[in-house]
Design a protein around this motif. Sequence first.
Motif, mmCIF file in Angstrom:
data_model
loop_
_atom_site.group_PDB
_atom_site.id
_atom_site.type_symbol
_atom_site.label_atom_id
_atom_site.label_comp_id
_atom_site.label_asym_id
_atom_site.label_seq_id
_atom_site.Cartn_x
_atom_site.Cartn_y
_atom_site.Cartn_z
ATOM 1 N N GLN A 107 0.634 -1.532 0.070
ATOM 2 C CA GLN A 107 -0.032 0.190 -0.069
ATOM 3 C C GLN A 107 0.621 1.628 -0.394
ATOM 4 O O GLN A 107 0.884 2.477 -0.472
ATOM 5 C CB GLN A 107 -1.262 -0.303 1.382
ATOM 6 C CG GLN A 107 -1.878 1.285 0.891
ATOM 7 C CD GLN A 107 -3.037 1.142 2.266
ATOM 8 O OE1 GLN A 107 -3.850 0.944 1.883
ATOM 9 N NE2 GLN A 107 -2.329 2.061 2.846
ATOM 10 N N ASP A 149 -6.607 -6.334 1.223
ATOM 11 C CA ASP A 149 -6.248 -5.572 0.374
ATOM 12 C C ASP A 149 -4.890 -5.302 1.937
ATOM 13 O O ASP A 149 -4.266 -4.976 1.799
ATOM 14 C CB ASP A 149 -6.325 -4.716 -0.062
ATOM 15 C CG ASP A 149 -7.818 -3.530 0.949
ATOM 16 O OD1 ASP A 149 -7.989 -4.078 1.590
ATOM 17 O OD2 ASP A 149 -7.577 -2.370 1.118
ATOM 18 N N GLN A 150 -5.401 -5.549 2.917
ATOM 19 C CA GLN A 150 -5.150 -5.639 4.075
ATOM 20 C C GLN A 150 -4.406 -6.382 4.990
ATOM 21 O O GLN A 150 -3.840 -6.445 6.505
ATOM 22 C CB GLN A 150 -6.799 -5.012 5.013
ATOM 23 C CG GLN A 150 -7.014 -3.458 5.070
ATOM 24 C CD GLN A 150 -5.989 -2.455 4.598
ATOM 25 O OE1 GLN A 150 -4.986 -2.248 5.674
ATOM 26 N NE2 GLN A 150 -6.157 -1.839 4.107
ATOM 27 N N LYS A 195 -8.163 -3.233 -6.894
ATOM 28 C CA LYS A 195 -9.447 -3.116 -6.773
ATOM 29 C C LYS A 195 -10.105 -1.739 -6.455
ATOM 30 O O LYS A 195 -9.880 -0.733 -7.168
ATOM 31 C CB LYS A 195 -8.880 -3.414 -5.316
ATOM 32 C CG LYS A 195 -8.321 -2.243 -4.522
ATOM 33 C CD LYS A 195 -8.376 -2.394 -3.007
ATOM 34 C CE LYS A 195 -7.847 -0.603 -2.425
ATOM 35 N NZ LYS A 195 -8.618 -0.631 -1.227
#
Length: 327
Positions: A107, A149-150, A195
Amino acid sequence: MAVIFSGVQPSGTITLGNYLGAMKSFTKYQNEHECYFCIVNQHAITVPQEPNQLRNNIRNLAALYLAIGLDPDKVTLFIQSEVPEHAKLGWIMTTLSYIGELERMTQYKDKSQRHGSGDSIPAGLLTYPPLMAADILLYQTDYVPVGDDQKQHIEITRDLAQRFNNRYGETFKIPAIHTPEVGARIMSLQEPKKKMSKSDVNSSATIFLLDEPELILKKLKKAQTDSENRISYDKELKAGISNLMAIYALITSKSIKEIEQLYDGKGYGQFKNDVAEVIIEAIRPIQERYKEFVNSDYLDQVLTDGAAKASQKAAATLNKVEDLMGL
Ligand code: ADP
Ligand code: NA
């Protein structure tokens, strides 16, 4: 009874990805577990925010938390900046982190790229994960329901917790990630290998939870697919249609197989219409409840009570941490 923590950034309007990937699951935990759901506004300011816009986004998100069916008698809903323990433990977690491990976060790599060189990359983008670790660890969390995504951020949270425990003694519970089996990553309608995100500049790439029905239909009609006109699931070769199938599956609880059978011999035009329709029907009641809550005094009361409740638990953890560290 397990402790559940999750947060959503008020960095824009909530998307269908946020809802299907994370928020929808929050309501299932509330009857059995001790739940903390946070509006992570201190994460949102890791990139510049326009103050009035941010204020509105915080309120909209709070109202949406209620509108999706979270009951403040069962869960603690609060704003991150109203519970100062987050920033305090966040700083401590920053001091435990290494620059190398923070720079390796995907990220950070993605978001920093948009800001050019080191002289214009906000440092908060780099120190985002230790603040997120603090958010989670303050509540002695067992499970963090988030989109996939985390994943990396949850892993570094576990590393930091372990590092602290090793150095100062058993303090933090080591949290585990919970991602949905389908829908952990809803993709952009325009670039289905990317995403869906609330901060996408191309607004037709994203379905927002507060979009009007006509707009949802329009976005679906414009959604990227392939030229086969055959509804079958293949995430690599048919990313666009597979994403629409995943959305349809999540909302209707049908399996991908059932959808393939149901649409055997039918084309993308009809399928897109039907996907739009199930989305519209699913979010209609949320939109109606949202309107009741967003300007209510009740919402302010929920957030005030939530912050007080969260702070109580957070302070107990922070006191222990500071004591162990000699602060
Ligand atoms: P965004 O990236 O849209 O700004 P946040 O960082 O606020 O979203 O994330 C809020 C929650 O929504 C997190 O649990 C995150 O994993 C989840 N989430 C975000 N985008 C998606 C997506 N496209 N599909 C599934 N879950 C998502
Ligand atoms: Na995110």
